[in-house]
Design a protein around this motif. Sequence first.
Motif, mmCIF file in Angstrom:
data_model
loop_
_atom_site.group_PDB
_atom_site.id
_atom_site.type_symbol
_atom_site.label_atom_id
_atom_site.label_comp_id
_atom_site.label_asym_id
_atom_site.label_seq_id
_atom_site.Cartn_x
_atom_site.Cartn_y
_atom_site.Cartn_z
ATOM 1 N N GLU A 1 -2.988 9.821 3.765
ATOM 2 C CA GLU A 1 -4.267 8.715 4.081
ATOM 3 C C GLU A 1 -4.229 7.438 4.784
ATOM 4 O O GLU A 1 -3.374 6.883 4.130
ATOM 5 C CB GLU A 1 -5.289 8.830 2.398
ATOM 6 C CG GLU A 1 -5.428 10.081 1.821
ATOM 7 C CD GLU A 1 -6.140 9.931 1.127
ATOM 8 O OE1 GLU A 1 -6.284 9.427 -0.024
ATOM 9 O OE2 GLU A 1 -6.102 11.274 -0.258
ATOM 10 N N PHE B 1 4.137 8.536 -0.137
ATOM 11 C CA PHE B 1 4.429 10.025 -0.033
ATOM 12 C C PHE B 1 2.827 10.157 1.109
ATOM 13 O O PHE B 1 2.288 11.400 1.032
ATOM 14 C CB PHE B 1 4.717 11.083 -0.627
ATOM 15 C CG PHE B 1 6.067 10.981 -1.207
ATOM 16 C CD1 PHE B 1 7.081 11.013 -0.562
ATOM 17 C CD2 PHE B 1 5.949 10.210 -2.438
ATOM 18 C CE1 PHE B 1 8.473 10.372 -0.881
ATOM 19 C CE2 PHE B 1 7.446 10.260 -2.993
ATOM 20 C CZ PHE B 1 8.139 10.760 -2.160
ATOM 21 N N THR B 2 2.578 9.217 0.853
ATOM 22 C CA THR B 2 0.904 8.882 1.786
ATOM 23 C C THR B 2 0.106 10.252 2.681
ATOM 24 O O THR B 2 1.160 10.063 3.869
ATOM 25 C CB THR B 2 -0.403 7.771 1.574
ATOM 26 O OG1 THR B 2 -1.390 7.801 1.685
ATOM 27 C CG2 THR B 2 0.842 6.980 2.663
ATOM 28 N N ARG C 1 1.131 -0.670 0.013
ATOM 29 C CA ARG C 1 0.288 -0.060 0.348
ATOM 30 C C ARG C 1 0.647 1.285 0.408
ATOM 31 O O ARG C 1 0.092 2.614 -0.612
ATOM 32 C CB ARG C 1 -1.131 -0.279 1.481
ATOM 33 C CG ARG C 1 -1.260 0.697 2.082
ATOM 34 C CD ARG C 1 -2.863 1.504 1.128
ATOM 35 N NE ARG C 1 -2.784 3.019 1.705
ATOM 36 C CZ ARG C 1 -2.515 4.468 1.688
ATOM 37 N NH1 ARG C 1 -1.476 4.480 1.063
ATOM 38 N NH2 ARG C 1 -3.385 4.914 2.340
ATOM 39 N N GLY D 1 7.671 4.810 -10.432
ATOM 40 C CA GLY D 1 5.783 5.541 -9.871
ATOM 41 C C GLY D 1 4.520 4.747 -8.833
ATOM 42 O O GLY D 1 4.222 5.518 -9.215
ATOM 43 N N GLY D 2 5.162 3.010 -8.911
ATOM 44 C CA GLY D 2 3.595 2.759 -8.154
ATOM 45 C C GLY D 2 3.126 2.559 -8.835
ATOM 46 O O GLY D 2 2.106 1.592 -8.711
ATOM 47 N N ARG D 3 3.503 1.917 -9.759
ATOM 48 C CA ARG D 3 2.744 1.022 -11.067
ATOM 49 C C ARG D 3 2.310 -0.948 -10.737
ATOM 50 O O ARG D 3 3.358 -1.171 -9.904
ATOM 51 C CB ARG D 3 3.403 0.733 -11.965
ATOM 52 C CG ARG D 3 3.734 1.854 -12.760
ATOM 53 C CD ARG D 3 4.242 1.323 -14.821
ATOM 54 N NE ARG D 3 4.147 2.536 -15.480
ATOM 55 C CZ ARG D 3 5.223 3.158 -16.221
ATOM 56 N NH1 ARG D 3 4.884 1.915 -17.038
ATOM 57 N NH2 ARG D 3 4.905 4.040 -16.910
ATOM 58 N N LEU E 1 2.719 1.999 -3.343
ATOM 59 C CA LEU E 1 1.727 2.604 -4.422
ATOM 60 C C LEU E 1 1.927 4.417 -3.703
ATOM 61 O O LEU E 1 1.868 5.024 -5.135
ATOM 62 C CB LEU E 1 0.255 2.322 -3.874
ATOM 63 C CG LEU E 1 -0.344 0.674 -4.776
ATOM 64 C CD1 LEU E 1 -1.619 0.674 -4.485
ATOM 65 C CD2 LEU E 1 -0.202 0.647 -6.321
ATOM 66 N N ASP E 2 1.984 4.488 -2.742
ATOM 67 C CA ASP E 2 2.013 6.214 -2.921
ATOM 68 C C ASP E 2 2.743 6.731 -1.620
ATOM 69 O O ASP E 2 2.177 6.619 -0.201
ATOM 70 C CB ASP E 2 0.873 6.754 -2.503
ATOM 71 C CG ASP E 2 1.021 7.939 -2.435
ATOM 72 O OD1 ASP E 2 1.709 8.773 -2.425
ATOM 73 O OD2 ASP E 2 0.022 8.837 -1.935
ATOM 74 N N TRP F 1 8.726 2.407 -4.796
ATOM 75 C CA TRP F 1 7.477 2.750 -5.973
ATOM 76 C C TRP F 1 8.343 3.448 -7.115
ATOM 77 O O TRP F 1 8.180 3.543 -8.282
ATOM 78 C CB TRP F 1 7.435 3.848 -4.350
ATOM 79 C CG TRP F 1 6.491 5.309 -5.732
ATOM 80 C CD1 TRP F 1 5.445 5.109 -6.055
ATOM 81 C CD2 TRP F 1 6.997 6.659 -5.858
ATOM 82 N NE1 TRP F 1 5.393 6.658 -6.649
ATOM 83 C CE2 TRP F 1 6.715 7.136 -6.646
ATOM 84 C CE3 TRP F 1 8.995 6.796 -5.925
ATOM 85 C CZ2 TRP F 1 6.666 8.529 -6.682
ATOM 86 C CZ3 TRP F 1 9.302 8.023 -5.851
ATOM 87 C CH2 TRP F 1 7.919 8.873 -7.043
ATOM 88 N N HIS G 1 -6.444 3.018 -2.633
ATOM 89 C CA HIS G 1 -6.539 1.905 -3.100
ATOM 90 C C HIS G 1 -6.931 0.838 -2.937
ATOM 91 O O HIS G 1 -6.499 -0.625 -2.573
ATOM 92 C CB HIS G 1 -5.324 1.794 -3.275
ATOM 93 C CG HIS G 1 -3.626 2.740 -4.381
ATOM 94 N ND1 HIS G 1 -4.210 3.621 -5.110
ATOM 95 C CD2 HIS G 1 -3.381 3.484 -3.294
ATOM 96 C CE1 HIS G 1 -4.057 4.835 -5.157
ATOM 97 N NE2 HIS G 1 -3.073 4.852 -4.183
ATOM 98 N N HIS H 1 4.208 3.770 8.512
ATOM 99 C CA HIS H 1 5.038 4.929 7.509
ATOM 100 C C HIS H 1 6.032 5.393 7.895
ATOM 101 O O HIS H 1 7.063 5.410 7.641
ATOM 102 C CB HIS H 1 4.502 5.953 7.789
ATOM 103 C CG HIS H 1 4.434 6.600 6.257
ATOM 104 N ND1 HIS H 1 3.286 7.758 6.409
ATOM 105 C CD2 HIS H 1 5.052 6.559 5.081
ATOM 106 C CE1 HIS H 1 4.032 8.489 4.894
ATOM 107 N NE2 HIS H 1 4.983 7.718 4.488
#
Length: 400
Positions: free
Chosen positions: A86, A83-84, A77, A116-118, A80-81, A111, A90, A101
């Motif tokens: 949230e 720098f989240t 998770r 870029g987290g494809r 995927l991002d 990532w 996803h 984190h």
Amino acid sequence: MPTYLNQWVRRLDRPGACLTVAAVVYAVFILARLAAHGFDPSAFVMAGDAFCDAAETPQCLTILPNSQGFDGQFYFRLALDPFTGERRAHGILLDAPAHRHQRFIFPFLAWALSLGGRAGMLPAVLIAINYFGICLVAYLGGKYARAFGRHALWGLVFPLFPGFVLSLARDCTEIVSASFVLGGLLAARRGKYAATAVLLSLAILTRETTLLVAGALMLTTLHGWWQSRRVSAPTLALAALPLCVYIVWQLILRQVWGISPLEANSGSLEMPLVGVAKFLQAIIPPAGRHDVVNLAELALIGLLAILSASALRSSTASPSEKLAWIPYVVLVLMFGYERLWCDDWNFVRILTEFYMLGMVILLGARTRLRLPVALGWAILWLYFFILHNDLPRLILPASA
């Protein structure tokens, strides 16, 4: 010893031999686990429907029904991002967002390498990162063995740590952090303090428990300065850098999530020996094979602790390596039962720094018991390699 055998022994006395052995055996493990799961790399993620909504998660991710899943689902998770800010995105809910984190580097590498987290690339990339990491641990282990005047193949005690099988099987962070720690300690031995500071900072951002290694290095550097005043100001600053990185990162995460990772993870420890006592109470008398294995695991932990402690004075390990090991012993004694000792998937992985530093001390010591200790841990590694990771299901007939 025959001449030809002597020649082979000498040829294998190089770090590349360690790397080759680890690369082959872990490649076999990965291929066997993939084959057992229909060559679905997302099986390593271990995503469960308790935290993952199959209607919203990427199609490449297999969701296990009626399952809590495992840590790899949270690193997937974050990959995927990375720098989240949230907790839910996803289709995946972070169970303890600040705690997860803080282990930023592993998902960040995934990532970056997945462009870029494809999502379609991520399951394979997570496996590849850990595979490269275990090969690096093997190579650095060979260098460590040579630094102590041992045959390079003694370096295999590092990649054959049982917890690394579990980390690889479920996309966890211990392998990557271990490669940074070994690299940092080797750099410190060679007086490359800038490289040490960078590598230990990366280790802390991969797994916060490595903070104790950086702390020990800083304390020994300060002691050297206090004793002789020959330690330069830049060297002192570099020794303090990993701890400063840790503090800054904790403050950033508190700002993002409203709680610091330390607060979020406060329930993992108890008073010394309380968790161990509960663990023994749960497995004595043994109710089955799993309890017998747990007893063997505890015996190996105790044996490594006793032998490493007895070798502290005589070992040629550096003062920072010795000092770093001691607080990990305290941590082992303070592991809580409900969150750690109750499951060897948890406590064996968490022993990473305790095991590695203990083996560093033993590699630098003159003791004949080093070999039986290493063989005991290797047998446990083989047990996890064969029985805990779907190899029997692949090898045996379905009716067996």
